[in-house]
Design a protein around this motif. Sequence first.
Motif, mmCIF file in Angstrom:
data_model
loop_
_atom_site.group_PDB
_atom_site.id
_atom_site.type_symbol
_atom_site.label_atom_id
_atom_site.label_comp_id
_atom_site.label_asym_id
_atom_site.label_seq_id
_atom_site.Cartn_x
_atom_site.Cartn_y
_atom_site.Cartn_z
ATOM 1 N N THR A 58 0.848 -1.202 0.000
ATOM 2 C CA THR A 58 0.000 0.000 0.000
ATOM 3 C C THR A 58 0.879 1.246 0.000
ATOM 4 O O THR A 58 1.709 1.425 0.893
ATOM 5 C CB THR A 58 -0.901 0.046 1.256
ATOM 6 O OG1 THR A 58 -1.558 -1.205 1.371
ATOM 7 C CG2 THR A 58 -1.918 1.165 1.173
ATOM 8 N N LEU A 59 0.688 2.098 -1.000
ATOM 9 C CA LEU A 59 1.391 3.381 -1.015
ATOM 10 C C LEU A 59 0.599 4.354 -0.150
ATOM 11 O O LEU A 59 -0.589 4.592 -0.401
ATOM 12 C CB LEU A 59 1.508 3.917 -2.450
ATOM 13 C CG LEU A 59 2.249 5.239 -2.617
ATOM 14 C CD1 LEU A 59 3.742 5.085 -2.290
ATOM 15 C CD2 LEU A 59 2.094 5.768 -4.032
ATOM 16 N N ALA A 60 1.257 4.893 0.893
ATOM 17 C CA ALA A 60 0.551 5.778 1.836
ATOM 18 C C ALA A 60 0.041 7.030 1.129
ATOM 19 O O ALA A 60 0.651 7.508 0.173
ATOM 20 C CB ALA A 60 1.490 6.166 2.975
ATOM 21 N N LEU A 61 -1.086 7.534 1.627
ATOM 22 C CA LEU A 61 -1.699 8.711 1.012
ATOM 23 C C LEU A 61 -0.759 9.909 1.043
ATOM 24 O O LEU A 61 -0.771 10.747 0.153
ATOM 25 C CB LEU A 61 -3.002 9.068 1.741
ATOM 26 C CG LEU A 61 -4.135 8.060 1.566
ATOM 27 C CD1 LEU A 61 -5.306 8.401 2.471
ATOM 28 C CD2 LEU A 61 -4.584 8.000 0.100
ATOM 29 N N ASN A 62 0.075 9.990 2.103
ATOM 30 C CA ASN A 62 0.959 11.157 2.241
ATOM 31 C C ASN A 62 2.369 10.905 1.712
ATOM 32 O O ASN A 62 3.276 11.685 1.976
ATOM 33 C CB ASN A 62 1.034 11.600 3.706
ATOM 34 C CG ASN A 62 1.622 10.516 4.583
ATOM 35 O OD1 ASN A 62 1.699 9.361 4.164
ATOM 36 N ND2 ASN A 62 2.036 10.868 5.787
ATOM 37 N N SER A 63 2.554 9.826 0.976
ATOM 38 C CA SER A 63 3.880 9.554 0.409
ATOM 39 C C SER A 63 4.085 10.452 -0.807
ATOM 40 O O SER A 63 3.340 10.365 -1.779
ATOM 41 C CB SER A 63 3.978 8.082 -0.004
ATOM 42 O OG SER A 63 5.251 7.820 -0.536
ATOM 43 N N ASP A 64 5.067 11.339 -0.759
ATOM 44 C CA ASP A 64 5.250 12.278 -1.876
ATOM 45 C C ASP A 64 6.727 12.606 -2.044
ATOM 46 O O ASP A 64 7.168 13.721 -1.785
ATOM 47 C CB ASP A 64 4.433 13.552 -1.644
ATOM 48 C CG ASP A 64 4.344 14.387 -2.911
ATOM 49 O OD1 ASP A 64 4.602 13.848 -4.005
ATOM 50 O OD2 ASP A 64 4.007 15.585 -2.813
ATOM 51 N N VAL A 65 7.482 11.616 -2.453
ATOM 52 C CA VAL A 65 8.927 11.778 -2.572
ATOM 53 C C VAL A 65 9.288 12.047 -4.029
ATOM 54 O O VAL A 65 8.820 11.336 -4.927
ATOM 55 C CB VAL A 65 9.664 10.497 -2.113
ATOM 56 C CG1 VAL A 65 11.161 10.725 -2.066
ATOM 57 C CG2 VAL A 65 9.142 10.049 -0.765
ATOM 58 N N LEU A 66 10.098 13.080 -4.232
ATOM 59 C CA LEU A 66 10.570 13.372 -5.587
ATOM 60 C C LEU A 66 11.668 12.377 -5.935
ATOM 61 O O LEU A 66 12.712 12.353 -5.282
ATOM 62 C CB LEU A 66 11.124 14.800 -5.594
ATOM 63 C CG LEU A 66 11.399 15.469 -6.920
ATOM 64 C CD1 LEU A 66 10.134 15.612 -7.751
ATOM 65 C CD2 LEU A 66 12.012 16.840 -6.690
ATOM 66 N N THR A 67 11.414 11.512 -6.888
ATOM 67 C CA THR A 67 12.423 10.502 -7.234
ATOM 68 C C THR A 67 12.517 10.328 -8.748
ATOM 69 O O THR A 67 11.588 10.673 -9.496
ATOM 70 C CB THR A 67 12.076 9.107 -6.659
ATOM 71 O OG1 THR A 67 10.846 8.681 -7.227
ATOM 72 C CG2 THR A 67 12.003 9.105 -5.153
ATOM 73 N N HIS A 68 13.628 9.737 -9.135
ATOM 74 C CA HIS A 68 13.873 9.449 -10.534
ATOM 75 C C HIS A 68 12.772 8.544 -11.093
ATOM 76 O O HIS A 68 12.134 8.858 -12.105
ATOM 77 C CB HIS A 68 15.255 8.770 -10.633
ATOM 78 C CG HIS A 68 15.700 8.533 -12.029
ATOM 79 N ND1 HIS A 68 15.682 7.282 -12.597
ATOM 80 C CD2 HIS A 68 16.158 9.369 -12.978
ATOM 81 C CE1 HIS A 68 16.111 7.380 -13.842
ATOM 82 N NE2 HIS A 68 16.416 8.633 -14.096
ATOM 83 N N SER A 69 12.515 7.431 -10.368
ATOM 84 C CA SER A 69 11.509 6.493 -10.895
ATOM 85 C C SER A 69 10.120 7.121 -10.881
ATOM 86 O O SER A 69 9.310 6.878 -11.779
ATOM 87 C CB SER A 69 11.522 5.178 -10.109
ATOM 88 O OG SER A 69 11.462 5.441 -8.738
ATOM 89 N N GLY A 70 9.861 7.937 -9.854
ATOM 90 C CA GLY A 70 8.553 8.598 -9.771
ATOM 91 C C GLY A 70 8.344 9.534 -10.949
ATOM 92 O O GLY A 70 7.274 9.556 -11.566
ATOM 93 N N ILE A 71 9.361 10.322 -11.281
ATOM 94 C CA ILE A 71 9.233 11.246 -12.416
ATOM 95 C C ILE A 71 9.078 10.452 -13.713
ATOM 96 O O ILE A 71 8.189 10.733 -14.527
ATOM 97 C CB ILE A 71 10.458 12.196 -12.484
ATOM 98 C CG1 ILE A 71 10.461 13.139 -11.274
ATOM 99 C CG2 ILE A 71 10.431 13.009 -13.779
ATOM 100 C CD1 ILE A 71 11.697 14.003 -11.145
ATOM 101 N N LEU A 72 9.915 9.422 -13.878
ATOM 102 C CA LEU A 72 9.822 8.625 -15.121
ATOM 103 C C LEU A 72 8.443 8.028 -15.302
ATOM 104 O O LEU A 72 7.936 7.914 -16.415
ATOM 105 C CB LEU A 72 10.857 7.498 -15.111
ATOM 106 C CG LEU A 72 12.331 7.883 -15.259
ATOM 107 C CD1 LEU A 72 13.164 6.637 -15.532
ATOM 108 C CD2 LEU A 72 12.558 8.896 -16.367
ATOM 109 N N SER A 73 7.814 7.649 -14.182
ATOM 110 C CA SER A 73 6.511 7.000 -14.301
ATOM 111 C C SER A 73 5.446 7.948 -14.872
ATOM 112 O O SER A 73 4.408 7.507 -15.335
ATOM 113 C CB SER A 73 6.064 6.426 -12.953
ATOM 114 O OG SER A 73 5.700 7.470 -12.080
#
Length: 334
Positions: A58-73
């Motif tokens: 489960t990805l937490a509702l408040n999870s908001d990390v700027l990451t390489h994989s996150g941006i690529l997605s």
Amino acid sequence: MALKEKVLAYLEANRGASVSGEELAVLFGVSRTAVWKAISALKAEGHLIDAGTNRGYTLALNSDVLTHSGILSYLSSPQDTYCIEVHQTIGSTNQYAKELAAKGAPHGTVIVAASQTQGRGRLGRCFTSPPGGIYFSFLLRPALTAEKGLCFTTAACVGVCNAIEQTTGIIPAIKWVNDIYVNDKKVCGILTEAATNFETGTLEYVIVGIGVNFATPSAYFEGELAEIATSLYPDEPAPFSRNQIAAALIENVGKALQQPESPHIMAAYKQKSFLPGRMVQVCSTSISTDAGRTALVNSIDDAGRLLVTYQDDGSTAALSSGEVRLRLTASKKK
Ligand code: BTN
């Protein structure tokens, strides 16, 4: 897209809900061990993923990390269009990009940071860069001469406005020459730096640095700063992740920077500019105490100069970006 990015994108689409390892494995045609490894890598990057035995992920509702994989997605352009590097904190993305440029880093390198300790602004000023903002620099190697430098700032302004509008629905406006405003307050500043080859007069590289006050809490804007600056989501949670807006910024700015001299860019820049029709104080950049002269902004010309009429003697001038500091005056032209 690598498995890690696919898993993150799926978890983001199902934020707060439990997704089983089996479901992810079937969806992406990999083993459950591969899924587990991807989840471990995402957790190591700081994503808040609950992974209890038999409970799925489960990805937490408040999870908001700027990451390489996150941006690529969130990028819709092919992965190799940009060479993206992400830092949680850095001195200055512009400074770092310059260091990479000197080592031969390619056109299309993008350095992104969640905070900066030595953020730089125009005219040698500091650019306060607390967590909550998104700070990034594009490294370009254009085949253009040095006097074309201003067109990169112009293009970046248009790209930032498009990204903000597309992602948030907020309609920003450009304050000549390099600032983006929302409700008459600054939410983004742009600093373009370049190195020139003296023999050929061409640009060796250009670094376009952009700082967006995304979810910077209003407490960061104190005193005088509170009167002139704000962020897109100062006091309420943003309705989407910072990776999503970072991807939109990279794609929109990247697209605009591909054709910085296009008449469409200048037309969009003029259309989004709010100074025409307003009174400003035109101050010298070299004398910090200069109170300036009151001028009415008439328009912006195709070379990106601000055309003004001074109110003291009725004379007109075409201002270039390096020459003046502008202070907005409260009144709008009737
Ligand atoms: C200004 O408003 O004067 C320009 C501010 C530019 C800030 C950005 S943040 C990313 C990049 N790195 C820096 O050190 N500065 C630019």
